[in-house]
Design a protein around this motif. Structure first.
Motif, short mmCIF file in Angstrom:
data_model
loop_
_atom_site.label_atom_id
_atom_site.label_comp_id
_atom_site.label_asym_id
_atom_site.label_seq_id
_atom_site.Cartn_x
_atom_site.Cartn_y
_atom_site.Cartn_z
N MET A 197 0.83 -1.20 0.00
CA MET A 197 0.00 0.00 0.00
C MET A 197 0.87 1.26 0.00
O MET A 197 0.58 2.23 -0.71
CB MET A 197 -0.93 -0.03 1.21
N LEU A 198 1.93 1.22 0.79
CA LEU A 198 2.82 2.38 0.85
C LEU A 198 3.46 2.63 -0.51
O LEU A 198 3.58 3.78 -0.95
CB LEU A 198 3.88 2.15 1.93
N ARG A 199 3.83 1.56 -1.18
CA ARG A 199 4.42 1.72 -2.51
C ARG A 199 3.40 2.31 -3.49
O ARG A 199 3.73 3.16 -4.32
CB ARG A 199 4.94 0.39 -3.03
N ASP A 250 3.81 5.75 -5.62
CA ASP A 250 3.78 5.71 -7.08
C ASP A 250 2.60 6.46 -7.69
O ASP A 250 2.56 6.66 -8.91
CB ASP A 250 3.71 4.26 -7.57
N HIS A 251 1.64 6.88 -6.88
CA HIS A 251 0.42 7.47 -7.43
C HIS A 251 0.69 8.83 -8.06
O HIS A 251 1.51 9.61 -7.57
CB HIS A 251 -0.65 7.60 -6.34
N GLU A 252 -0.03 9.12 -9.12
CA GLU A 252 0.19 10.37 -9.85
C GLU A 252 -0.11 11.62 -9.02
O GLU A 252 0.40 12.70 -9.32
CB GLU A 252 -0.68 10.39 -11.11
N SER A 253 -0.93 11.47 -7.96
CA SER A 253 -1.28 12.62 -7.12
C SER A 253 -0.37 12.79 -5.92
O SER A 253 -0.55 13.73 -5.14
CB SER A 253 -2.74 12.49 -6.63
N ALA A 254 0.58 11.87 -5.75
CA ALA A 254 1.39 11.87 -4.53
C ALA A 254 2.14 13.18 -4.32
O ALA A 254 2.21 13.69 -3.19
CB ALA A 254 2.37 10.70 -4.55
#
Length: 522
Positions: free
Chosen positions: A254-256, A260-264
Protein backbone atom coordinates in the motif's frame (compact mmCIF):
# COMPACT_ATOMS: atom_id res chain seq x y z
CA UNK A 1 -6.78 -2.07 33.26
CA UNK A 2 -8.29 -4.44 30.70
CA UNK A 3 -9.67 -3.75 27.23
CA UNK A 4 -13.31 -3.72 28.45
CA UNK A 5 -12.52 -1.07 31.07
CA UNK A 6 -10.51 0.97 28.56
CA UNK A 7 -13.61 1.10 26.33
CA UNK A 8 -15.84 2.20 29.22
CA UNK A 9 -13.46 4.97 30.26
CA UNK A 10 -12.73 6.22 26.76
CA UNK A 11 -16.38 6.44 25.72
CA UNK A 12 -17.21 8.34 28.91
CA UNK A 13 -14.28 10.75 28.72
CA UNK A 14 -14.63 11.54 25.01
CA UNK A 15 -18.41 11.22 24.64
CA UNK A 16 -18.90 14.34 22.49
CA UNK A 17 -15.98 13.68 20.13
CA UNK A 18 -16.31 11.89 16.80
CA UNK A 19 -15.03 8.33 17.12
CA UNK A 20 -15.59 7.05 13.58
CA UNK A 21 -16.21 8.56 10.16
CA UNK A 22 -17.08 6.58 7.03
CA UNK A 23 -17.94 8.51 3.89
CA UNK A 24 -20.31 11.24 5.12
CA UNK A 25 -21.52 9.37 8.23
CA UNK A 26 -20.07 9.84 11.70
CA UNK A 27 -20.42 8.22 15.10
CA UNK A 28 -19.48 9.92 18.36
CA UNK A 29 -17.94 8.14 21.31
CA UNK A 30 -21.34 8.38 23.05
CA UNK A 31 -22.98 6.69 20.06
CA UNK A 32 -20.20 4.10 19.93
CA UNK A 33 -20.90 3.29 23.57
CA UNK A 34 -24.68 3.10 23.05
CA UNK A 35 -24.41 0.75 20.09
CA UNK A 36 -21.71 -1.37 21.72
CA UNK A 37 -23.89 -1.92 24.78
CA UNK A 38 -26.89 -2.66 22.59
CA UNK A 39 -24.85 -5.28 20.74
CA UNK A 40 -23.92 -6.96 24.02
CA UNK A 41 -27.55 -7.08 25.10
CA UNK A 42 -28.73 -8.24 21.69
CA UNK A 43 -26.35 -11.19 21.82
CA UNK A 44 -27.42 -11.96 25.38
CA UNK A 45 -31.03 -12.03 24.18
CA UNK A 46 -30.02 -14.75 21.72
CA UNK A 47 -28.61 -16.82 24.56
CA UNK A 48 -24.91 -16.07 24.08
CA UNK A 49 -22.78 -15.98 27.22
CA UNK A 50 -19.36 -14.45 28.04
CA UNK A 51 -16.65 -16.63 26.54
CA UNK A 52 -18.74 -17.61 23.52
CA UNK A 53 -17.08 -17.16 20.14
CA UNK A 54 -18.59 -14.58 17.79
CA UNK A 55 -17.18 -14.20 14.28
CA UNK A 56 -17.25 -11.10 12.11
CA UNK A 57 -17.05 -11.07 8.32
CA UNK A 58 -17.32 -7.61 6.80
CA UNK A 59 -15.22 -4.92 5.14
CA UNK A 60 -14.25 -1.80 7.07
CA UNK A 61 -17.35 0.28 7.75
CA UNK A 62 -18.98 2.56 10.31
CA UNK A 63 -19.95 -0.50 12.36
CA UNK A 64 -16.53 -2.17 12.45
CA UNK A 65 -15.40 -0.49 15.67
CA UNK A 66 -18.68 -1.12 17.50
CA UNK A 67 -18.35 -4.82 16.70
CA UNK A 68 -14.86 -4.83 18.24
CA UNK A 69 -15.82 -2.81 21.30
CA UNK A 70 -19.19 -4.48 21.82
CA UNK A 71 -17.79 -8.01 21.70
CA UNK A 72 -14.99 -6.99 24.10
CA UNK A 73 -17.46 -5.43 26.55
CA UNK A 74 -19.65 -8.53 26.48
CA UNK A 75 -16.77 -10.90 27.14
CA UNK A 76 -17.23 -12.54 23.75
CA UNK A 77 -14.27 -13.90 21.82
CA UNK A 78 -14.02 -12.16 18.45
CA UNK A 79 -12.94 -14.16 15.42
CA UNK A 80 -12.33 -11.85 12.47
CA UNK A 81 -12.75 -13.44 9.04
CA UNK A 82 -11.64 -11.86 5.78
CA UNK A 83 -13.91 -11.56 2.75
CA UNK A 84 -11.18 -12.54 0.28
CA UNK A 85 -10.97 -16.06 1.69
CA UNK A 86 -12.94 -18.86 0.09
CA UNK A 87 -16.06 -20.47 1.53
CA UNK A 88 -14.22 -23.58 2.74
CA UNK A 89 -11.79 -21.44 4.74
CA UNK A 90 -14.61 -19.53 6.41
CA UNK A 91 -16.43 -22.75 7.27
CA UNK A 92 -13.28 -24.29 8.72
CA UNK A 93 -12.43 -21.27 10.89
CA UNK A 94 -16.00 -20.92 12.16
CA UNK A 95 -16.07 -24.60 13.11
CA UNK A 96 -12.55 -24.60 14.56
CA UNK A 97 -13.29 -21.55 16.71
CA UNK A 98 -16.61 -22.99 17.85
CA UNK A 99 -18.43 -19.83 16.80
CA UNK A 100 -22.04 -19.64 17.97
CA UNK A 101 -22.80 -16.44 16.05
CA UNK A 102 -21.57 -14.61 12.97
CA UNK A 103 -22.02 -10.94 12.09
CA UNK A 104 -21.75 -10.25 8.35
CA UNK A 105 -23.08 -8.16 5.47
CA UNK A 106 -25.89 -8.96 3.06
CA UNK A 107 -23.49 -9.22 0.13
CA UNK A 108 -21.12 -11.61 1.91
CA UNK A 109 -24.04 -13.59 3.27
CA UNK A 110 -25.29 -14.15 -0.28
CA UNK A 111 -21.84 -15.39 -1.32
CA UNK A 112 -21.25 -17.75 1.58
CA UNK A 113 -24.71 -18.73 2.90
CA UNK A 114 -24.32 -22.37 1.86
CA UNK A 115 -21.00 -22.65 3.70
CA UNK A 116 -22.45 -21.04 6.83
CA UNK A 117 -25.37 -23.49 6.81
CA UNK A 118 -23.04 -26.47 7.15
CA UNK A 119 -21.03 -25.18 10.16
CA UNK A 120 -21.79 -27.25 13.27
CA UNK A 121 -22.67 -25.15 16.30
CA UNK A 122 -23.21 -21.91 14.36
CA UNK A 123 -26.63 -20.92 15.68
CA UNK A 124 -27.06 -17.32 14.55
CA UNK A 125 -26.04 -15.48 11.38
CA UNK A 126 -26.70 -11.79 11.97
CA UNK A 127 -26.80 -9.79 8.75
CA UNK A 128 -26.49 -6.05 8.22
CA UNK A 129 -29.49 -5.02 6.06
CA UNK A 130 -30.72 -8.60 6.14
CA UNK A 131 -33.01 -9.48 3.24
CA UNK A 132 -36.12 -11.67 3.41
CA UNK A 133 -36.76 -11.24 7.10
CA UNK A 134 -33.46 -12.74 8.25
CA UNK A 135 -31.78 -11.95 11.56
CA UNK A 136 -31.19 -8.23 10.95
CA UNK A 137 -28.34 -6.46 12.76
CA UNK A 138 -30.02 -3.05 13.07
CA UNK A 139 -33.33 -4.53 14.22
CA UNK A 140 -31.56 -6.49 16.95
CA UNK A 141 -29.74 -3.39 18.17
CA UNK A 142 -32.89 -1.26 18.09
CA UNK A 143 -34.72 -3.79 20.28
CA UNK A 144 -31.86 -4.23 22.75
CA UNK A 145 -31.45 -2.52 26.09
CA UNK A 146 -28.97 0.28 26.76
CA UNK A 147 -27.79 -0.73 30.25
CA UNK A 148 -24.21 -1.92 30.64
CA UNK A 149 -24.48 -5.67 31.28
CA UNK A 150 -21.10 -5.54 33.04
CA UNK A 151 -20.15 -8.98 31.86
CA UNK A 152 -17.65 -10.80 34.10
CA UNK A 153 -14.51 -10.03 32.12
CA UNK A 154 -11.02 -10.32 33.62
CA UNK A 155 -7.52 -9.93 32.29
CA UNK A 156 -7.41 -13.67 31.64
CA UNK A 157 -10.62 -13.64 29.58
CA UNK A 158 -10.05 -14.38 25.91
CA UNK A 159 -10.46 -11.33 23.67
CA UNK A 160 -9.92 -12.72 20.20
CA UNK A 161 -8.67 -15.57 18.06
CA UNK A 162 -6.33 -14.39 15.31
CA UNK A 163 -6.25 -16.88 12.44
CA UNK A 164 -3.30 -17.13 10.12
CA UNK A 165 -2.39 -19.79 7.59
CA UNK A 166 -0.89 -22.98 8.96
CA UNK A 167 1.97 -25.05 7.54
CA UNK A 168 -0.43 -27.97 7.02
CA UNK A 169 -2.64 -25.78 4.85
CA UNK A 170 -5.22 -25.26 7.61
CA UNK A 171 -5.42 -21.92 9.44
CA UNK A 172 -4.36 -21.82 13.08
CA UNK A 173 -5.49 -19.26 15.65
CA UNK A 174 -3.31 -17.54 18.20
CA UNK A 175 -5.24 -16.74 21.38
CA UNK A 176 -5.10 -13.31 22.99
CA UNK A 177 -6.58 -12.24 26.30
CA UNK A 178 -7.70 -8.82 27.50
CA UNK A 179 -4.42 -8.57 29.43
CA UNK A 180 -2.14 -9.57 26.55
CA UNK A 181 -3.89 -7.14 24.20
CA UNK A 182 -3.55 -4.33 26.73
CA UNK A 183 0.20 -4.92 26.51
CA UNK A 184 -0.01 -4.78 22.70
CA UNK A 185 -1.95 -1.53 23.06
CA UNK A 186 0.53 0.00 25.51
CA UNK A 187 3.53 -0.98 23.39
CA UNK A 188 2.04 0.64 20.30
CA UNK A 189 1.26 3.78 22.28
CA UNK A 190 4.88 3.88 23.42
CA UNK A 191 6.19 3.27 19.91
CA UNK A 192 4.22 6.04 18.19
CA UNK A 193 4.32 9.80 18.84
CA UNK A 194 2.10 10.74 21.78
CA UNK A 195 -1.51 10.49 20.63
CA UNK A 196 -4.09 13.16 21.49
CA UNK A 197 -7.75 13.87 20.72
CA UNK A 198 -6.52 16.00 17.81
CA UNK A 199 -5.18 12.92 16.00
CA UNK A 200 -7.05 11.30 13.12
CA UNK A 201 -6.33 7.73 12.11
CA UNK A 202 -6.80 6.60 8.52
CA UNK A 203 -7.97 2.99 8.64
CA UNK A 204 -6.74 2.20 5.13
CA UNK A 205 -6.00 -1.49 5.68
CA UNK A 206 -8.51 -4.16 6.79
CA UNK A 207 -9.29 -3.93 10.51
CA UNK A 208 -9.28 -7.73 10.51
CA UNK A 209 -5.48 -7.58 10.32
CA UNK A 210 -2.59 -5.33 11.40
CA UNK A 211 -4.60 -2.10 11.08
CA UNK A 212 -6.53 -3.06 14.24
CA UNK A 213 -3.45 -3.39 16.46
CA UNK A 214 -3.43 0.35 17.26
CA UNK A 215 -7.20 0.82 17.64
CA UNK A 216 -7.42 0.72 21.42
CA UNK A 217 -4.44 3.05 21.80
CA UNK A 218 -6.33 5.50 19.58
CA UNK A 219 -9.61 5.13 21.47
CA UNK A 220 -7.84 5.65 24.78
CA UNK A 221 -6.83 9.15 23.61
CA UNK A 222 -10.11 10.13 21.97
CA UNK A 223 -8.74 10.00 18.43
CA UNK A 224 -10.98 9.99 15.36
CA UNK A 225 -10.92 7.00 13.00
CA UNK A 226 -11.59 7.63 9.31
CA UNK A 227 -12.51 4.33 7.71
CA UNK A 228 -11.85 3.19 4.14
CA UNK A 229 -13.96 0.18 3.17
CA UNK A 230 -11.23 -0.90 0.75
CA UNK A 231 -7.86 0.56 -0.11
CA UNK A 232 -7.40 2.87 -3.06
CA UNK A 233 -4.20 4.91 -3.21
CA UNK A 234 -5.85 7.95 -4.80
CA UNK A 235 -8.65 7.97 -2.24
CA UNK A 236 -6.15 7.52 0.59
CA UNK A 237 -4.23 10.60 -0.57
CA UNK A 238 -7.48 12.53 -0.84
CA UNK A 239 -8.59 11.54 2.66
CA UNK A 240 -5.22 12.36 4.23
CA UNK A 241 -5.46 15.85 2.78
CA UNK A 242 -9.17 16.49 3.38
CA UNK A 243 -9.48 14.90 6.84
CA UNK A 244 -5.99 16.00 7.97
CA UNK A 245 -5.10 12.45 8.93
CA UNK A 246 -2.12 12.18 11.25
CA UNK A 247 -1.61 8.43 11.74
CA UNK A 248 -2.06 5.37 9.55
CA UNK A 249 -0.99 1.74 9.32
CA UNK A 250 -0.22 0.18 5.96
CA UNK A 251 1.43 -2.87 4.50
CA UNK A 252 4.42 -2.07 2.25
CA UNK A 253 2.44 -2.77 -0.93
CA UNK A 254 0.00 0.00 0.00
CA UNK A 255 2.82 2.38 0.85
CA UNK A 256 4.42 1.72 -2.51
CA UNK A 257 1.11 2.40 -4.29
CA UNK A 258 0.86 5.72 -2.42
CA UNK A 259 4.39 6.70 -3.45
CA UNK A 260 3.78 5.71 -7.08
CA UNK A 261 0.42 7.47 -7.43
CA UNK A 262 0.19 10.37 -9.85
CA UNK A 263 -1.28 12.62 -7.12
CA UNK A 264 1.39 11.87 -4.53
CA UNK A 265 3.53 14.93 -5.22
CA UNK A 266 0.60 17.37 -5.36
CA UNK A 267 -1.45 16.20 -2.37
CA UNK A 268 -1.01 18.01 0.95
CA UNK A 269 0.29 15.27 3.25
CA UNK A 270 1.76 17.61 5.85
CA UNK A 271 -0.67 16.50 8.57
CA UNK A 272 0.92 13.04 8.83
CA UNK A 273 2.85 12.39 12.03
CA UNK A 274 3.24 8.61 11.88
CA UNK A 275 3.01 6.09 9.06
CA UNK A 276 3.46 2.64 10.54
CA UNK A 277 4.12 -0.10 8.02
CA UNK A 278 3.99 -3.73 9.01
CA UNK A 279 2.92 -7.18 7.95
CA UNK A 280 5.62 -7.77 5.32
CA UNK A 281 9.14 -6.71 4.36
CA UNK A 282 9.77 -3.48 2.45
CA UNK A 283 12.42 -2.69 -0.11
CA UNK A 284 15.05 -0.09 0.70
CA UNK A 285 14.04 1.80 -2.43
CA UNK A 286 10.40 2.12 -1.34
CA UNK A 287 11.44 3.17 2.16
CA UNK A 288 13.73 5.87 0.75
CA UNK A 289 11.10 7.19 -1.67
CA UNK A 290 8.40 7.17 1.02
CA UNK A 291 10.61 9.19 3.33
CA UNK A 292 11.30 11.69 0.53
CA UNK A 293 7.55 12.09 0.01
CA UNK A 294 6.28 12.01 3.59
CA UNK A 295 9.22 13.21 5.66
CA UNK A 296 10.46 11.71 8.92
CA UNK A 297 7.22 9.98 9.86
CA UNK A 298 8.00 6.35 8.94
CA UNK A 299 7.87 3.59 11.54
CA UNK A 300 8.43 -0.03 10.61
CA UNK A 301 7.43 -2.73 13.05
CA UNK A 302 8.17 -6.43 12.95
CA UNK A 303 6.06 -9.00 14.71
CA UNK A 304 3.46 -11.69 14.22
CA UNK A 305 -0.05 -12.25 15.52
CA UNK A 306 1.64 -14.57 18.02
CA UNK A 307 3.94 -11.84 19.37
CA UNK A 308 3.69 -8.13 18.67
CA UNK A 309 5.17 -5.64 18.45
CA UNK A 310 8.68 -7.07 18.53
CA UNK A 311 10.89 -4.43 16.93
CA UNK A 312 10.62 -0.92 15.54
CA UNK A 313 12.59 1.02 12.94
CA UNK A 314 12.06 4.65 13.90
CA UNK A 315 11.95 7.83 11.77
CA UNK A 316 15.48 8.57 13.01
CA UNK A 317 16.60 5.14 11.80
CA UNK A 318 15.02 5.79 8.41
CA UNK A 319 16.85 9.11 8.20
CA UNK A 320 20.18 7.47 9.03
CA UNK A 321 19.50 4.80 6.45
CA UNK A 322 18.61 7.31 3.75
CA UNK A 323 21.46 9.72 4.44
CA UNK A 324 24.48 7.72 5.54
CA UNK A 325 23.87 4.01 6.18
CA UNK A 326 21.84 2.42 3.40
CA UNK A 327 22.07 -1.05 4.95
CA UNK A 328 19.92 0.12 7.86
CA UNK A 329 16.89 0.34 5.56
CA UNK A 330 17.04 -3.46 5.25
CA UNK A 331 16.63 -3.76 9.00
CA UNK A 332 13.42 -4.42 10.92
CA UNK A 333 14.67 -2.16 13.72
CA UNK A 334 15.57 -2.73 17.33
CA UNK A 335 13.45 -4.39 20.04
CA UNK A 336 10.59 -2.31 21.40
CA UNK A 337 10.75 -1.13 25.00
CA UNK A 338 8.97 -4.19 26.42
CA UNK A 339 10.28 -6.75 23.94
CA UNK A 340 13.35 -8.96 23.80
CA UNK A 341 14.77 -10.64 20.70
CA UNK A 342 17.14 -13.60 20.62
CA UNK A 343 18.68 -15.57 17.76
CA UNK A 344 18.65 -19.31 18.37
CA UNK A 345 20.41 -22.23 16.72
CA UNK A 346 18.61 -25.50 15.98
CA UNK A 347 19.25 -26.68 19.54
CA UNK A 348 17.82 -23.53 21.12
CA UNK A 349 21.18 -21.98 22.03
CA UNK A 350 21.78 -18.24 21.68
CA UNK A 351 23.91 -17.12 18.76
CA UNK A 352 26.32 -14.20 18.69
CA UNK A 353 25.87 -10.98 16.73
CA UNK A 354 25.81 -11.42 12.94
CA UNK A 355 25.14 -15.16 13.18
CA UNK A 356 21.98 -16.32 11.40
CA UNK A 357 19.47 -18.41 13.31
CA UNK A 358 15.79 -18.50 14.24
CA UNK A 359 14.35 -15.26 15.58
CA UNK A 360 12.69 -15.69 18.98
CA UNK A 361 10.66 -12.92 20.59
CA UNK A 362 9.53 -12.28 24.14
CA UNK A 363 6.85 -9.68 24.75
CA UNK A 364 4.01 -9.36 27.24
CA UNK A 365 1.78 -9.00 24.17
CA UNK A 366 2.43 -12.56 23.07
CA UNK A 367 -0.27 -15.13 22.46
CA UNK A 368 -1.47 -17.46 25.17
CA UNK A 369 -1.07 -20.33 22.73
CA UNK A 370 -2.45 -21.90 19.56
CA UNK A 371 -6.17 -22.55 19.89
CA UNK A 372 -6.96 -26.24 20.25
CA UNK A 373 -3.43 -27.40 19.45
CA UNK A 374 -1.18 -28.10 22.42
CA UNK A 375 1.48 -29.64 20.18
CA UNK A 376 1.70 -26.53 17.99
CA UNK A 377 1.79 -24.33 21.08
CA UNK A 378 4.66 -26.32 22.54
CA UNK A 379 6.54 -26.13 19.25
CA UNK A 380 6.21 -22.35 19.10
CA UNK A 381 6.96 -21.44 22.73
CA UNK A 382 10.31 -21.92 24.47
CA UNK A 383 10.39 -22.99 28.13
CA UNK A 384 11.18 -19.39 29.15
CA UNK A 385 8.28 -17.89 27.22
CA UNK A 386 9.84 -16.78 23.93
CA UNK A 387 7.89 -17.26 20.71
CA UNK A 388 9.75 -19.06 17.95
CA UNK A 389 8.86 -16.95 14.91
CA UNK A 390 9.91 -19.46 12.24
CA UNK A 391 11.82 -16.58 10.64
CA UNK A 392 15.59 -16.64 10.28
CA UNK A 393 17.71 -13.57 10.89
CA UNK A 394 20.50 -11.99 12.86
CA UNK A 395 21.19 -9.10 15.21
CA UNK A 396 24.03 -6.75 14.36
CA UNK A 397 26.41 -5.22 16.90
CA UNK A 398 24.01 -2.32 17.52
CA UNK A 399 21.06 -4.60 18.19
CA UNK A 400 19.25 -4.10 14.87
CA UNK A 401 17.33 -7.11 13.62
CA UNK A 402 17.71 -8.30 10.03
CA UNK A 403 15.22 -10.86 8.71
CA UNK A 404 17.00 -12.92 6.06
CA UNK A 405 14.73 -15.86 5.37
CA UNK A 406 11.79 -17.86 6.61
CA UNK A 407 12.62 -20.99 8.52
CA UNK A 408 9.39 -22.45 7.21
CA UNK A 409 8.03 -21.97 3.71
CA UNK A 410 5.43 -19.27 4.36
CA UNK A 411 4.88 -16.67 1.64
CA UNK A 412 3.98 -13.10 2.61
CA UNK A 413 2.19 -11.49 -0.31
CA UNK A 414 0.87 -7.97 0.15
CA UNK A 415 0.88 -8.46 3.92
CA UNK A 416 -1.10 -11.72 3.84
CA UNK A 417 0.39 -15.01 5.02
CA UNK A 418 0.12 -17.90 2.56
CA UNK A 419 1.47 -21.38 3.16
CA UNK A 420 2.51 -23.31 0.03
CA UNK A 421 0.66 -26.35 1.38
CA UNK A 422 -2.66 -24.50 1.04
CA UNK A 423 -2.15 -24.02 -2.69
CA UNK A 424 -0.53 -27.42 -3.21
CA UNK A 425 -3.50 -29.13 -1.53
CA UNK A 426 -5.92 -27.19 -3.71
CA UNK A 427 -4.13 -27.77 -7.02
CA UNK A 428 -3.62 -31.42 -6.14
CA UNK A 429 -7.40 -31.87 -6.37
CA UNK A 430 -7.33 -31.07 -10.10
CA UNK A 431 -7.75 -34.22 -12.15
CA UNK A 432 -4.79 -33.38 -14.40
CA UNK A 433 -2.25 -32.67 -11.67
CA UNK A 434 0.19 -35.40 -10.65
CA UNK A 435 2.42 -33.30 -8.38
CA UNK A 436 2.84 -29.63 -7.51
CA UNK A 437 5.25 -27.45 -5.57
CA UNK A 438 4.61 -23.81 -4.65
CA UNK A 439 7.41 -21.33 -3.97
CA UNK A 440 7.71 -17.59 -3.47
CA UNK A 441 9.07 -15.42 -6.25
CA UNK A 442 9.72 -11.66 -6.15
CA UNK A 443 6.89 -9.36 -7.19
CA UNK A 444 7.22 -5.62 -7.71
CA UNK A 445 3.80 -4.82 -6.22
CA UNK A 446 3.19 -7.53 -3.60
CA UNK A 447 6.77 -8.10 -2.42
CA UNK A 448 6.52 -11.78 -3.22
CA UNK A 449 3.88 -13.99 -4.75
CA UNK A 450 3.11 -17.71 -5.02
CA UNK A 451 4.46 -19.47 -8.11
CA UNK A 452 3.39 -23.05 -8.74
CA UNK A 453 5.50 -25.65 -10.52
CA UNK A 454 3.23 -28.44 -11.78
CA UNK A 455 3.85 -31.93 -13.13
CA UNK A 456 0.80 -33.22 -14.99
CA UNK A 457 -0.45 -36.79 -15.09
CA UNK A 458 0.52 -38.86 -18.09
CA UNK A 459 -1.69 -38.04 -21.10
CA UNK A 460 -3.47 -35.27 -19.10
CA UNK A 461 -3.64 -31.64 -20.20
CA UNK A 462 -4.29 -28.33 -18.44
CA UNK A 463 -3.34 -24.74 -19.07
CA UNK A 464 -1.76 -22.45 -16.53
CA UNK A 465 -4.81 -20.17 -16.51
CA UNK A 466 -7.11 -23.14 -15.98
CA UNK A 467 -5.15 -24.16 -12.89
CA UNK A 468 -5.04 -20.59 -11.55
CA UNK A 469 -8.82 -20.30 -11.95
CA UNK A 470 -9.28 -23.70 -10.30
CA UNK A 471 -7.21 -22.57 -7.32
CA UNK A 472 -9.09 -19.26 -7.10
CA UNK A 473 -12.35 -21.18 -6.79
CA UNK A 474 -10.89 -23.33 -4.01
CA UNK A 475 -9.00 -20.70 -1.97
CA UNK A 476 -10.14 -17.27 -3.11
CA UNK A 477 -8.33 -14.67 -5.16
CA UNK A 478 -5.87 -13.74 -2.41
CA UNK A 479 -4.20 -17.16 -2.36
CA UNK A 480 -4.18 -18.17 -6.00
CA UNK A 481 -0.76 -18.58 -7.66
CA UNK A 482 0.26 -15.73 -9.92
CA UNK A 483 1.87 -18.05 -12.46
CA UNK A 484 2.17 -21.73 -13.29
CA UNK A 485 5.29 -23.41 -14.65
CA UNK A 486 5.16 -26.97 -15.98
CA UNK A 487 7.80 -29.67 -15.69
CA UNK A 488 8.05 -33.29 -16.74
CA UNK A 489 10.82 -34.08 -14.27
CA UNK A 490 10.29 -35.42 -10.74
CA UNK A 491 10.87 -32.84 -8.01
CA UNK A 492 14.21 -33.03 -6.16
CA UNK A 493 14.00 -34.77 -2.78
CA UNK A 494 16.36 -35.88 -0.05
CA UNK A 495 17.20 -39.54 0.59
CA UNK A 496 14.42 -39.52 3.18
CA UNK A 497 11.92 -38.19 0.66
CA UNK A 498 11.79 -34.59 1.92
CA UNK A 499 11.16 -32.08 -0.83
CA UNK A 500 14.10 -29.81 -1.69
CA UNK A 501 11.87 -26.75 -1.99
CA UNK A 502 14.84 -24.39 -1.81
CA UNK A 503 16.36 -25.89 -4.95
CA UNK A 504 13.11 -25.34 -6.82
CA UNK A 505 12.77 -21.82 -5.46
CA UNK A 506 16.32 -20.93 -6.41
CA UNK A 507 15.46 -21.51 -10.06
CA UNK A 508 13.24 -18.44 -9.75
CA UNK A 509 14.87 -16.53 -6.85
CA UNK A 510 18.58 -17.28 -6.65
CA UNK A 511 20.14 -16.96 -3.21
CA UNK A 512 23.22 -14.85 -2.59
CA UNK A 513 25.88 -15.09 0.08
CA UNK A 514 24.43 -15.43 3.57
CA UNK A 515 25.81 -12.11 4.78
CA UNK A 516 24.23 -10.27 1.83
CA UNK A 517 20.82 -11.92 2.01
CA UNK A 518 17.70 -10.57 3.56
CA UNK A 519 14.01 -10.70 2.83
CA UNK A 520 12.97 -7.61 0.94
CA UNK A 521 9.55 -6.57 -0.18
CA UNK A 522 7.44 -4.09 -2.07
Amino acid sequence: MIIADLIRRSCAQHAALVAVKHHDRTQTYAQLWDRSVRLVNALRSLGLQPGDRVATLAPNSLTTLEAMTGLALGGYVRTALHGMNAADAHAYMLANAGARALITTAELHRRFADAFADVPGLEHVIVQDAPDGGLDYESLLAAAGTDDAKAPVTGDSLLHLAYSSGSSGRPKASMHSHRSWMHVTADHALMLPRLTAQDTYLAAAPLTHAASTVIYALLARGCRVVVMDQFDAGLALELIERERCTVTVMVPTMLRMIVDHESANTADLSSLRAVLYAGAPISAGTARRARDLLGDVLFQTYGQSECLPATSLTPQDHAEGALSNAALLRSAGRPCLNSSVRILDDDGNDLDAAQIGEIAVHTDGRMLGIHGDAEATSARLTPDGYVRTRDSGYLDERGYLYVVDRKDDMIISGGFNIWPAEIENALGQHAAVEDVVVVAVPHAKWGETPHAVVRLREHAAATGQELIDFCRDKLGSMKKPTAIAFTVDPFPRTDLGKLRRREIRDQFWPSGPADARNITGA
